[in-house]
Structure formats: C-alpha cells, structure tokens
Scaffold this active site. Structure first.
Site, PDB file in Angstrom:
ATOM      1  N   HIS A 111       0.855  -1.189   0.000  1.00 34.00           N
ATOM      2  CA  HIS A 111       0.000   0.000   0.000  1.00 34.00           C
ATOM      3  C   HIS A 111       0.887   1.235   0.000  1.00 34.00           C
ATOM      4  CE1 HIS A 111      -2.395   3.090   2.350  1.00 34.00           C
ATOM      5  NE2 HIS A 111      -3.200   2.817   1.346  1.00 34.00           N
ATOM      6  N   ASN A 112       0.501   2.247  -0.776  1.00 32.67           N
ATOM      7  CA  ASN A 112       1.316   3.471  -0.862  1.00 32.67           C
ATOM      8  C   ASN A 112       2.798   3.115  -1.037  1.00 32.67           C
ATOM      9  OD1 ASN A 112      -0.997   4.977  -0.493  1.00 32.67           O
ATOM     10  ND2 ASN A 112      -0.562   5.545   1.620  1.00 32.67           N
ATOM     11  N   GLU A 141       1.322  -0.261  -5.461  1.00 32.52           N
ATOM     12  CA  GLU A 141       0.365   0.836  -5.628  1.00 32.52           C
ATOM     13  C   GLU A 141       1.077   2.082  -6.154  1.00 32.52           C
ATOM     14  OE1 GLU A 141      -3.419   2.751  -3.344  1.00 32.52           O
ATOM     15  OE2 GLU A 141      -1.620   2.486  -2.138  1.00 32.52           O
ATOM     16  N   ASP A 143       0.014   6.066  -6.867  1.00 31.17           N
ATOM     17  CA  ASP A 143      -0.953   7.173  -6.824  1.00 31.17           C
ATOM     18  C   ASP A 143      -0.499   8.234  -7.815  1.00 31.17           C
ATOM     19  OD1 ASP A 143      -1.866   5.683  -4.748  1.00 31.17           O
ATOM     20  OD2 ASP A 143      -1.921   7.305  -3.280  1.00 31.17           O
ATOM     21  N   HIS A 156       1.248  11.148  -2.278  1.00 30.10           N
ATOM     22  CA  HIS A 156      -0.006  10.980  -1.569  1.00 30.10           C
ATOM     23  C   HIS A 156      -0.752  12.308  -1.604  1.00 30.10           C
ATOM     24  CE1 HIS A 156      -2.678   9.842   1.907  1.00 30.10           C
ATOM     25  NE2 HIS A 156      -2.644   8.715   1.223  1.00 30.10           N
ATOM     26  N   GLU A 190      -3.956   4.268  -8.453  1.00 27.29           N
ATOM     27  CA  GLU A 190      -4.951   5.166  -7.873  1.00 27.29           C
ATOM     28  C   GLU A 190      -4.845   6.440  -8.698  1.00 27.29           C
ATOM     29  OE1 GLU A 190      -5.907   7.452  -3.731  1.00 27.29           O
ATOM     30  OE2 GLU A 190      -5.144   5.403  -3.580  1.00 27.29           O
TER      31      GLU A 190
END
Length: 599
Positions: A111-112, A141, A143, A156, A190
């Site tokens: 995640h992230n 991931e 973003d 983020h 994302e």
C-alpha cells in the site's frame, strides 16, 4: 550458511542427544543416525542412504567417513546446519501448484508503495519500489496526479509527501519486477490524472514495459476464469478502472460526440476515498453547508485499453457481485468495511473470494502509515491484503512469514478450506474439524542474542504466538532468564490445540524484560505452521526490519499430532504417546512427565 560455534549450553544438549544414540561408542553409526532421524526428527521417509548422505556432507574425519559413522563434531555440524532449521528447506523453492486461477492465491501486496515514511509528510522514493519488489511483493500501488510539463507525478494527494515522476516509477519497476520472482506483477493505479496525462501514462507503460506489459487477453483460457501465475509469468498487469464498452447503435453513434457518463466508471473504486479523506481531515476548512461534489476522473481510452484481467469496480454487496461482477473485475475496500464483513458474513466473504480478487487497504486515518493485522483478511481468503511495507512491526512480520513460503515468489496457494472445493468454511466458527492438531513446543535455549546499545544486561524471555482463525490465535511466554544474552536456557513446554493449522502462522519473539509489566523487542521469526519442521530445530532470529541477526537463534523441540478431540483425556494420551516413542533425552522426558502431571 556458515554458523558459529554453538555455545556451551546448546553444545551440552546436543552432546546429550549424541551420547544417547552412540551408546558409549566413539562415533555414531549410520544405523543409529537413522534411528535418531526417525524418532527425534520425525523424518519417517529417511532411509540408510539419507543417513549416509548426511555423513558424507557433514563429517570431515576421514576414518569416520570410511566407517560410515559420524563423530560428535560432525553431528554438531549437522545439527547447526540449515537442514535442521525450523523452516522446511523444501519450501525455499517454488513447490506449490502454480496453475490455479489468480483467485486461488495469497498475493504479496503493498500500500502506498512509493512512501518511505508516513503518509502526511513522508518522503516518496524510487527505492521503496525496489525494496518491495526484492521482498517478493507482487502488487504495487501507484498514486498518480497531474504534474507540470505534462509529466504525471506520484505522491499521496493533498499532503506534504514529496513527489516523484511516474515515468521513473515505471522504469524502476521494469528494471526490478522479476529480479526475485518470475510471477506476475500487478500495478494498482490510484488514478487522479486528467485524460491528457493519462494518455502520457499509457505511452510510458507501453514504451517502457514493452513485452512485459499484458495488453490483450490470453487466447487459450476458457471464459469465466482468471489466468494462473504460470500463464502470466514475467507479465505486468494494470489494475485500474476501465471504460464501459459502447453499444454500437445509431443512437450511440449520434451521441458519440458527447463524452458524458460513458467515459468513466460511475461505480467508483473506493480507493479514491483515501486521498479525499486526507484532504477533508487535514486541509479543508470546517464550514457548515452543502458538500462540494468532487470532479470524477474520466478514463482515457489508451489507459483503459491496458486493463485486461484487473478492472477495478466498487464493491456493493456479495449478492450484487454474485449476480453482476465479471471474473476479470476486482474490488477494493478499506479495512474497517472488510473487518465488518469478515465478522458478520465470513462464509459469504470466503465464497466471494473464491470467485473474485479482493484488495484490502489500511484506513485513510492511519496517518503514521501503521498497519492492520493481515491475518484477519487472509482468514476469509482475500488475495491482495495490502500493507505499508515501510512500517515495521507485527503485521509486516506476519506478511514476511506468510510469503517466505513457496520460495518467496510472492504467490502462496490458499489452503483447501478457502478454495472453491470447500463451500462451507467460516473462520468465525470455532468448530471446524473433529480432529484438531495438537502442537507441543519446547523452547529449550537461545544463543548469541543481540544486546542493547547501552550494553546493559539482557533479561530475555520468548513469546510464542499462534496467528490464525480467532479460536486458534493465542500466545504463551517462557519464564525470564536474568542477565544472559549469550546462552539463556528456558526449557519451557507449551501446548496448543489448533483447529485450522493450514491458516496458522507461528511467531517466535524474543523480548527483554525491562520492568514488571514492560519488555522490549529483541528479535523474532515467523513462519507458516505448514512449513515448520518437527524434532530438534534451531530458529534463526530477525531484526525489526526483517534482516538476519545471525548467529542469534533459538533451540527448540517441535512435535505435532492430529487428535480425535480437544478433551483432557485425549491430550493426556498424546503426551503419553510422546513419552513412549523414542526421546531418550532425560531432560525432555522430565518435561513430558511434568506436562502429564499438570493434566
């Protein structure tokens, strides 16, 4: 791995074992070594060739080798080798069936991934992707946001985290994707970019990844089933929303000039909420009034075309998914929602994950990038249980332990209770089988434990934790040994009854007793129950960041057996069986008798 000379305590224990089987002779004959392998190490398939191969491998005295026997030094060398590690060395290579659909595997997920610190002011760095991939992570991931000069950036959203270029992330992935594992990598996007910068993203994905990028469905697959890890070897998949297919009618042709609702998936992936939660909590003025609706991301055709088997759709409900979700569609949900579903609808959740991929991600409120316990979501068969790899502690220890299995390739076949052949498993229900497994662990001693920077004396104890379904999860401690980091001796027996061992992880954690109710981490080791060897074994300890603390280790004895019931009568019968089968070691016999007396 070359191991250091054993400390006096362990050497004495191993010498006692050696003398029990050598029966006063100066060396241990191959026949006696075979007896030891059968009775103590519980290696029932071992034969004379096995014993002689150990002599050839570990005995250096020529006369003993010629006589097909083993001196104590050779026996000690064998007992300190990887062959006697608690982790089954056969599981350091890929050994599981890799031809099942992707839904049948736990998949190591991050995640992230870009972050090296917290998700508010932490640093984004390409090394975070390298670190994750080298740990066997198979779902990364990314973003993405609009950047200057038509260069998409990764960070983020709505925070002070630093920014890196999307093209640099993809270049890094291309360089390291299959460094430690040939099995497919999923890039979970994302995506917050405009259509124009999504076009740029698509160009980079195609030009940089080249043949590694999966751009079309595989020809040989039957409809309604995802490909297997073997089908997708050395391939990279894009997980993102996908444009809905247009229906070619006269009306659709007339309206084709109007981009409208057809250009984005109105069933939004919940992962978009992560950055929105951050924006709302930390940066939005707290004023009363109607909410301003966020602008929806319109999916660019070029990026949409790259989404093949991993199309993101919003989770509405299990019945909705059963009736409307396609096999190539996957859902994501935050831990709070997933936890509620797991506790209230465990059976439905398991069955959902038998058909579809599900990604679980940490709550947006975890500003420090802390992690949840992944075990609760593996229990219902969720494949993509995403963790912040940069955050150290119990959750990442469990993740490392789970994916140490199957050669560290990042894909671990789910146990049979979670596969389509089983339609009735609910992890919340405690009565899963009539024949639970009885595990007896004896934590004997430790060696070369790391001391604190202040060089103060270590008062170590060992905590053994079972992580599985709720009714199986528990922990037990040894007593504390005062001021001894070199060779602490515990001789502590622990008994566990486990109903679903296939899901269990065993964690050995050494801690320093710093106060009456306080202790500090020293080292740990986590492995699947199904990878744990029986008999006398050593446990290699790891630091908080997962690095080896060699030569720090524990010395243990492991025995497990399937029992008919959890009753005291059967438990006592199991201990009596152990007492009567082998085990000439008097110390071990004494502790078995002590356990019998307690029961």
């Amino acid at each position: 791995m070359k191991r250091s000379k054993a400390p006096t305590t362990r050497r004495a224990e191993i010498q006692q074992l050696y003398q029990s089987y050598s029966a006063g002779m100066t060396s241990l004959p191959a026949s006696a070594l075979l007896k030891f392998l059968h009775k103590e190490q519980m290696e029932l398939t071992a034969d004379e060739d096995t014993a002689e191969s150990l002599i050839d491998r570990y005995e250096i005295e020529e006369t003993a080798r010629e006589n097909r026997s083993m001196t104590f030094e050779g026996f000690l060398r064998y007992m300190e080798s990887k062959v006697c590690c608690v982790f089954n060395q056969a599981h350091t290579s890929v050994y599981q069936d890799m031809d099942q659909p992707l839904t049948s595997y736990f998949i190591s997920s991050s995640h992230n991934t870009y972050l090296t610190g917290d998700q508010l002011i932490g640093k984004s760095h390409l090394d975070a992707y390298v670190w994750a991939l080298r740990k066997g992570c198979r779902c990364l991931e990314i973003d993405t946001w609009d950047g200057p000069d038509m260069e998409p950036i990764v960070y983020h959203g709505y925070t002070l985290t630093t920014k890196i270029l999307f093209k640099d992330v993809i270049t890094t992935v291309a360089q390291h994707a299959f460094e430690v594992s040939p099995y497919p990598v999923i890039l979970s996007l994302e995506n917050h970019c405009s259509q124009q910068q999504q076009e740029v993203m698509a160009q980079y994905l195609v030009s940089i990844l080249g043949d590694m990028l999966l751009t079309a469905p595989l020809d040989h697959l039957a409809g309604g089933e995802l490909p297997s890890p073997n089908d997708l070897k050395c391939k990279i998949l894009i997980k993102n929303k996908k444009k809905k297919p247009r229906i070619k009618t006269e009306q659709a042709t007339e309206e084709s000039a109007d981009e409208g609702e057809e250009d984005y998936d109105d069933l939004e992936d919940e992962e978009d909420d992560e950055d929105h939660q951050t924006k709302t909590k930390f940066w939005s003025p707290r004023k009363a009034g109607p909410k301003k609706e966020e602008k929806k991301v319109v999916i660019a055709e070029a990026l949409s075309d790259l989404v093949i088997y991993t199309r993101s759709v919003k989770f509405i409900g299990f019945s909705h998914s059963r009736d409307h979700q396609s096999h190539f569609e996957n859902t994501s949900m935050a831990e709070k929602k997933a936890r509620k579903l797991a506790s209230g609808s465990g059976l439905n959740f398991v069955q959902h994950n038998q058909r579809f991929l599900t990604r679980i991600y940490p709550a947006g409120s975890r500003m420090s990038s802390s992690n949840y316990n992944p075990q609760e979501f593996w229990n219902v068969g969720s494949q993509l249980v995403a963790l912040n790899f940069q955050s150290l502690g119990l959750p990442m220890d469990l993740n490392d332990g789970r994916f140490q299995d199957n050669g560290g390739c990042g894909y671990v076949l789910k146990p049979a209770v979670l596969l389509p052949s089983d339609r009735s498993f609910d992890p919340i229900c405690s009565r899963h089988r009539l024949k639970p497994t009885h595990l007896l662990l004896k934590v004997i001693s430790g060696s070369n434990l790391p001391v604190s920077r202040s060089n103060k004396g270590l008062d170590p104890f060992v905590r053994v934790e079972i992580h599985g379904i709720p009714s199986d999860s528990r922990k037990k401690n040894t007593q504390t040994v005062k001021n001894n980091s070199l060779s602490p001796h515990w001789d502590s027996d622990m008994n566990f009854i486990i109903s679903v061992p296939e899901l269990c992880l065993i964690r050995f954690c050494v801690r320093d007793q710093t106060g009456l109710l306080s202790s500090e981490f020293v080292g740990q080791y986590t492995l699947p129950f199904t990878s744990m060897m029986k008999g006398y074994r050593w446990v290699p300890l790891r630091s908080r960041d997962g690095c080896s603390l060699d030569p720090a280790s524990l010395f243990i004895f492991v025995c497990s057996s399937v029992t008919e019931t959890k009753s005291k009568k059967k438990k006592t019968g199991f201990l009596k069986l152990l007492l009567n089968v082998g085990h000439p070691n008097k110390i071990f016999h004494n502790h078995l008798r002590w356990s019998l007396a307690k029961n």
